[in-house]
Design an enzyme around this catalytic site. Structure first.
Site, PDB file in Angstrom:
ATOM      1  N   HIS A 191      -3.233   6.803   1.913  1.00 33.31           N
ATOM      2  CA  HIS A 191      -3.672   5.510   1.394  1.00 33.31           C
ATOM      3  C   HIS A 191      -5.092   5.260   1.887  1.00 33.31           C
ATOM      4  CE1 HIS A 191      -4.238   1.337   0.768  1.00 33.31           C
ATOM      5  NE2 HIS A 191      -4.039   0.994   2.025  1.00 33.31           N
ATOM      6  N   CYS A 248       0.814  -1.226   0.000  1.00 36.72           N
ATOM      7  CA  CYS A 248       0.000   0.000   0.000  1.00 36.72           C
ATOM      8  C   CYS A 248       0.847   1.274   0.000  1.00 36.72           C
ATOM      9  CB  CYS A 248      -0.937  -0.006   1.208  1.00 36.72           C
ATOM     10  SG  CYS A 248      -2.003  -1.455   1.268  1.00 36.72           S
ATOM     11  N   ASN A 300     -10.273  -0.302  -0.459  1.00 35.65           N
ATOM     12  CA  ASN A 300      -8.816  -0.306  -0.372  1.00 35.65           C
ATOM     13  C   ASN A 300      -8.253  -0.983  -1.616  1.00 35.65           C
ATOM     14  OD1 ASN A 300      -6.110  -0.824   0.164  1.00 35.65           O
ATOM     15  ND2 ASN A 300      -6.439  -1.482   2.262  1.00 35.65           N
TER      16      ASN A 300
END
Length: 445
Positions: free
Chosen positions: A369, A225, A399
Site C-alpha cells: 500500500h 487501505c 496515498n
C-alpha cells in the site's frame, strides 16, 4: 574376516574351518540378495508414484519450504523453491527425504493457499486535477523538500466537485477488461473496495452497470487501505469454489473529500485514484495464481487512523432528536501507524509466504500500500529485498487508500516490468487497524 582368522588358528580343525567358510558365504549371499530386493522395491515405488502423478491420481500439492530439498543431489535452488504440484512424493524419495515428513510438509494450509484463480488484466484511472507540494506550501506551513523527504510524495490527484468516484472506478475496470481481453458480459462478480463511495449504500452496482456486467452480482467491500487486497482474496474464494468464472476487483477512494486541508500532517498525504484487476477461475491447482495469503485486524487500535461519524442533533416536532448524518475529517496518529506498519507488514508477508510454501527469495516484486516510501524501505530491508524490487508510484499519486496498489500494479504491468509468471507479494495495511498479504503469480504462467 572371522572365517579367515579361524583358518589361521593352529587349534582349529579342518572340519571347523570348512563349516565356517560355508556359513560366511551363505550370510554374504543373503545380504546381497536382500539389498537387491530392497533396491528393486524402491525403484518400483518411485515408478508407480511418477505414473500416478502423470495420470492425475496424485492429489495436487504445492511444495513445502525448500529446507526439505536443500542439499539433495540434482536439486537446484529454483527447483527447491518452485517445484511442481504433482508427483512430489517421488521427488522427495529421490533425494532421500522421509516420505511421511515430506507429505505433511507438502499439504497446503487449508483455506490460506492455492486458490484456483488467476489475475489476467489490470487497469487504472486518476483525476486530472493535480496538487503539488508547492501548491500546499501556499495552504499550510510546509515545504516541498520536507514532504518529499518524509513521505516520498511530490503530488496527488484529486476529484473536483462535479466528478464521481464510481465513474473513476468504472474507467479503471473498463481498462482492465480491455487489457485482459474479456467482455463485461462475461463477468460474474464485481467487488469494489472503497471507504469513500459516492453512494453510502455502495458503488459496486453502478460500476457493474457502467462496464456492461449485466450478469454479475456486485457489492462493496470496506477495509480502507487493505481493501483492494482483501477484495482480491474474497474474489479468489468465489472463483476457487466455482461460484464465478470471471471477476473484476476495483480499488477506488476519494479521501480528498474527507481531508482537513488546514492540517499539515494529513493534507500532504492523501489523493484520489482507482485501479482494477480481472481475475478468472482455473480448473487445476497447478495453474493457481493465488499462492498464499493472510489477513488480520485489531479494533483496539482503531483510533490511530479513523474517519469518525460526527452527526448533528436535529429535533422533530414530536420532541425526538435523531442524528443528522455527517463525518469528521480524517484523523491519524502518524507515529503509531508507522510503528504498526513496519512491524506487522513484514510479519504478515512472511506468514503468507509460509502458507504458500515459499520464502522471500521467491519474490520478484514487492507491492505495498502506497502510504509512505519510508515504510516501504523498512519492509523491503526486513525481507532482504532491494528497493529495485519494490513497485511504487507514491511520488505522483500519494496515498490513494484502496486505489493505491492496483494503480501502481497497472503501471508496472503496462510498462512491461511485471511479466506473466512473475511472483508479486502484495501487502495492505491501514485503518481498522487492518493488514494482510497475498502471494500472487501474475497472469497465465
Amino acid at each position: 574376516w572371522i572365517s579367515a582368522m579361524i583358518r589361521r588358528s593352529p587349534t582349529s580343525s579342518s572340519a571347523m574351518r570348512s563349516s565356517l567358510s560355508i556359513g560366511a558365504a551363505c550370510m554374504l549371499s543373503v545380504l546381497v540378495f536382500s539389498m537387491i530386493i530392497l533396491q528393486s522395491s524402491n525403484l518400483l515405488s518411485m515408478s508407480l508414484s511418477r505414473g500416478s502423478a502423470a495420470k492425475g491420481r496424485v492429489s495436487p500439492k504445492y511444495i513445502a519450504p525448500s529446507k526439505f530439498f536443500v542439499g539433495g543431489q540434482g536439486a537446484s535452488s529454483s527447483f527447491t523453491k518452485r517445484v511442481g504440484y504433482e508427483g512430489s512424493s517421488a521427488r522427495c524419495q529421490s533425494v532421500g527425504v522421509d516420505t511421511v515428513e515430506a507429505e505433511k510438509a507438502l499439504e497446503k494450509v487449508a483455506g490460506k493457499s492455492l486458490l484456483k484463480c488467476q489475475p489476467i488484466g489490470s487497469g487504472s484511472a486518476a483525476p486530472i486535477d493535480r496538487i503539488t507540494n508547492m501548491d500546499l506550501e501556499k495552504q499550510v506551513n510546509t515545504s516541498d523538500e520536507w514532504i518529499a523527504q518524509r513521505t516520498g510524495i511530490s503530488s496527488r490527484h484529486v476529484l473536483t466537485g462535479t466528478e464521481r468516484l464510481s465513474t473513476l472506478g468504472a474507467q479503471a475496470a473498463e481498462n482492465a477488461l480491455q487489457n485482459a481481453g474479456v467482455s463485461g458480459e462475461d463477468i460474474d462478480l464485481v467487488i469494489v473496495a472503497t471507504s469513500s463511495p459516492d453512494d453510502l449504500f455502495g458503488d459496486a452496482t453502478s460500476v457493474a452497470h457502467q462496464i456492461g456486467a449485466k450478469n454479475a452480482v456486485a457489492f462493496d467491500l470496506t477495509a480502507a487501505c487493505s481493501g483492494f487486497m482483501f477484495g482480491m482474496i474474497t474474489a479468489g474464494q468465489y472463483l476457487d469454489t466455482g461460484f464465478a468464472k470471471n471477476a473484476v476487483v476495483v480499488g477506488a477512494d476519494a479521501l480528498s473529500r474527507w481531508v482537513d486541508w488546514n492540517d499539515r500532517n494529513s493534507c500532504i498525504l492523501f489523493g484520489d485514484g482507482a485501479g482494477a484487476v480481472v481475475m478468472r477461475s482455473v480448473s487445476e491447482s497447478s495453474k493457481a495464481g493465488m499462492l498464499g495469503f493472510a489477513m488480520h485486524s485489531d479494533g483496539a487500535k482503531q483510533e490511530h487512523l479513523a474517519l469518525p461519524f460526527d452527526g448533528e442533533k436535529q429535533t422533530l416536532e414530536s420532541g425526538h432528536q435523531p442524528s443528522k448524518g455527517g463525518y469528521s475529517p480524517i484523523t491519524m496518529n502518524g507515529k503509531e501507524v508507522y510503528k504498526f506498519a513496519t512491524s506487522e507488514v513484514p510479519r504478515v508477508i512472511n506468514e503468507a509466504l509460509a502458507n504458500a510454501g515459499m520464502t522471500a527469495g521467491d519474490i520478484d516484486h514487492l507491492l505495498l500500500h502506497q502510504a509512505n516510501i519510508r515504510i516501504m524501505e523498512v519492509v523491503a530491508k526486513k525481507l532482504g529485498l532491494s528497493m529495485d524490487q519494490v513497485i511504487t508510484n507514491i511520488d505522483e499519486y500519494g496515498n490513494t487508500s484502496a486505489g493505491s496498489m492496483p494503480l501502481a500494479l497497472d503501471e508496472a504491468v503496462r510498462s512491461g516490468r511485471v511479466k506473466n509468471g512473475d511472483v508479486i507479494a502484495f501487502a495492505g495495511f491501514g485503518a481498522g487497524l487492518s493488514w494482510g498479504a497475498s502471494i500472487v503469480r501474475w497472469g497465465d504462467a
